[in-house]
Design a protein around this motif. Structure first.
Motif, PDB file in Angstrom:
ATOM      1  N   UNK A 127       0.769  -1.113   0.007  1.00  0.00           N
ATOM      2  CA  UNK A 127      -0.095  -0.231   0.180  1.00  0.00           C
ATOM      3  C   UNK A 127       0.905   1.224  -0.055  1.00  0.00           C
ATOM      4  N   UNK A 128       2.301   1.007  -0.074  1.00  0.00           N
ATOM      5  CA  UNK A 128       2.935   2.396  -0.023  1.00  0.00           C
ATOM      6  C   UNK A 128       2.844   2.997  -1.345  1.00  0.00           C
ATOM      7  N   UNK A 129       2.864   4.316  -1.175  1.00  0.00           N
ATOM      8  CA  UNK A 129       2.887   5.294  -2.362  1.00  0.00           C
ATOM      9  C   UNK A 129       3.839   5.134  -3.453  1.00  0.00           C
ATOM     10  N   UNK A 130       5.056   4.940  -3.241  1.00  0.00           N
ATOM     11  CA  UNK A 130       5.888   4.722  -4.262  1.00  0.00           C
ATOM     12  C   UNK A 130       6.564   3.327  -4.453  1.00  0.00           C
ATOM     13  N   UNK A 131       6.229   2.706  -5.650  1.00  0.00           N
ATOM     14  CA  UNK A 131       6.813   1.500  -5.830  1.00  0.00           C
ATOM     15  C   UNK A 131       6.440   0.506  -4.974  1.00  0.00           C
ATOM     16  N   UNK A 132       4.885   0.623  -4.917  1.00  0.00           N
ATOM     17  CA  UNK A 132       4.486  -0.395  -4.068  1.00  0.00           C
ATOM     18  C   UNK A 132       4.703  -2.277  -4.727  1.00  0.00           C
ATOM     19  N   UNK A 133       4.496  -3.040  -3.673  1.00  0.00           N
ATOM     20  CA  UNK A 133       4.693  -4.478  -4.157  1.00  0.00           C
ATOM     21  C   UNK A 133       3.253  -4.961  -5.060  1.00  0.00           C
ATOM     22  N   UNK A 134       3.677  -5.036  -6.330  1.00  0.00           N
ATOM     23  CA  UNK A 134       2.312  -5.661  -6.934  1.00  0.00           C
ATOM     24  C   UNK A 134       2.883  -6.339  -8.019  1.00  0.00           C
ATOM     25  N   UNK A 135       2.002  -7.341  -8.603  1.00  0.00           N
ATOM     26  CA  UNK A 135       2.503  -8.133  -9.823  1.00  0.00           C
ATOM     27  C   UNK A 135       2.500  -7.304 -10.938  1.00  0.00           C
ATOM     28  N   UNK A 136       3.622  -7.443 -11.834  1.00  0.00           N
ATOM     29  CA  UNK A 136       3.567  -6.752 -13.002  1.00  0.00           C
ATOM     30  C   UNK A 136       2.499  -7.389 -13.828  1.00  0.00           C
ATOM     31  N   UNK A 137       1.826  -6.744 -14.752  1.00  0.00           N
ATOM     32  CA  UNK A 137       1.023  -7.055 -15.967  1.00  0.00           C
ATOM     33  C   UNK A 137       1.488  -8.372 -16.667  1.00  0.00           C
ATOM     34  N   UNK A 138       2.712  -8.205 -16.940  1.00  0.00           N
ATOM     35  CA  UNK A 138       3.417  -9.551 -17.764  1.00  0.00           C
ATOM     36  C   UNK A 138       4.038 -10.576 -16.737  1.00  0.00           C
TER      37      UNK A 138
END
Ligand code: DC
Length: 220
Positions: free
Chosen positions: A181-192
């Protein structure tokens, strides 16, 4: 550009173990980006920086990377700090200082330079999304929080450290929330990115699955 494998995911999913395994099997260079954020955190702790001072004080840290027998060595202003960066205190400071934009800019540039000419397997939180958006293979490696807590519990008790499984799981869930949930570069799965859930897989099974993805991209 070298051949780049980006592995992102939450703490305890097995990223570094798997990345090291792939690097050893394939002769790639392993880049542990968490260690760089930890080295920066160590510097800030030594400087006794308050959260307000991180932005200014981080300028004094020169972080570089070397390799000793295939092991990544992190240098902080010329000093090998590998023995000091794996503590809870440094981990806590790393999670406070890693969202800082100046800290990230500095370390992302270093990470991109390392991947520019070499075949690398790099792990972290934002590798597929920000650091190496053109990586040939992107993996989002996860495992359920209970399984991750259990792995950490076994690691700590194996070292003879007293710990409590439910506290570890609670910390893991909290850390996931912070990272996602952090604003900058949060951990998430890249689309690809390819999602791999390692909850019920062995280390070798995960490593082989990623090596198979590399083969699909034509990498021997
Ligand atoms: O993976 P680790 O526990 O060694 O990471 C240390 C800290 O650095 C953790 O709070 C997440 C952060 N980190 C980050 O923000 N971006 C990365 N690419 C790698 C780690």
């Amino acid at each position: 550009m070298g051949f780049n494998i980006a592995i992102d995911g939450p703490a305890g999913a097995g990223k570094s173990t798997i990345a090291k395994k792939i690097a050893a099997k394939k002769g790639y260079i392993y880049v542990d980006t968490g260690a760089m954020y930890r080295a920066m955190a160590l510097y800030l702790l030594r400087e006794k920086a308050t959260p307000d001072e991180i932005d200014e004080k981080c300028k004094g840290a020169d972080i570089t990377i070397g390799y000793d027998n295939g092991e990544q060595v992190v240098y902080l202003n010329g000093e090998n700090v590998n023995p000091y960066i794996r503590t809870e205190e440094v981990g806590r400071m790393a999670s406070v200082s890693s969202p800082n934009p100046r800290v990230r800019k500095k370390l992302v540039e270093l990470q991109q330079k390392l991947a520019a000419d070499a075949d690398v397997v790099m792990d972290g939180r934002d590798i597929g999304t920000c650091v190496l958006p053109d990586a040939q293979v992107k993996v989002y490696l996860t495992a359920d929080s209970h399984e991750r807590a259990l792995r950490r519990y076994k690691e700590l008790t194996g070292k003879g450290e007293a710990c409590d499984l439910s506290t570890i799981e609670k910390d893991i869930i909290e850390r996931d929330h912070q990272d996602m949930t952090r604003e900058i570069s949060p951990l998430k799965q890249a689309q690809d990115a390819v999602l791999i859930d390692s909850s019920h897989m062995s280390i070798d099974e995960v490593a082989d699955a990623i090596i198979a993805l590399c083969a699909e991209c034509g990498k021997k």
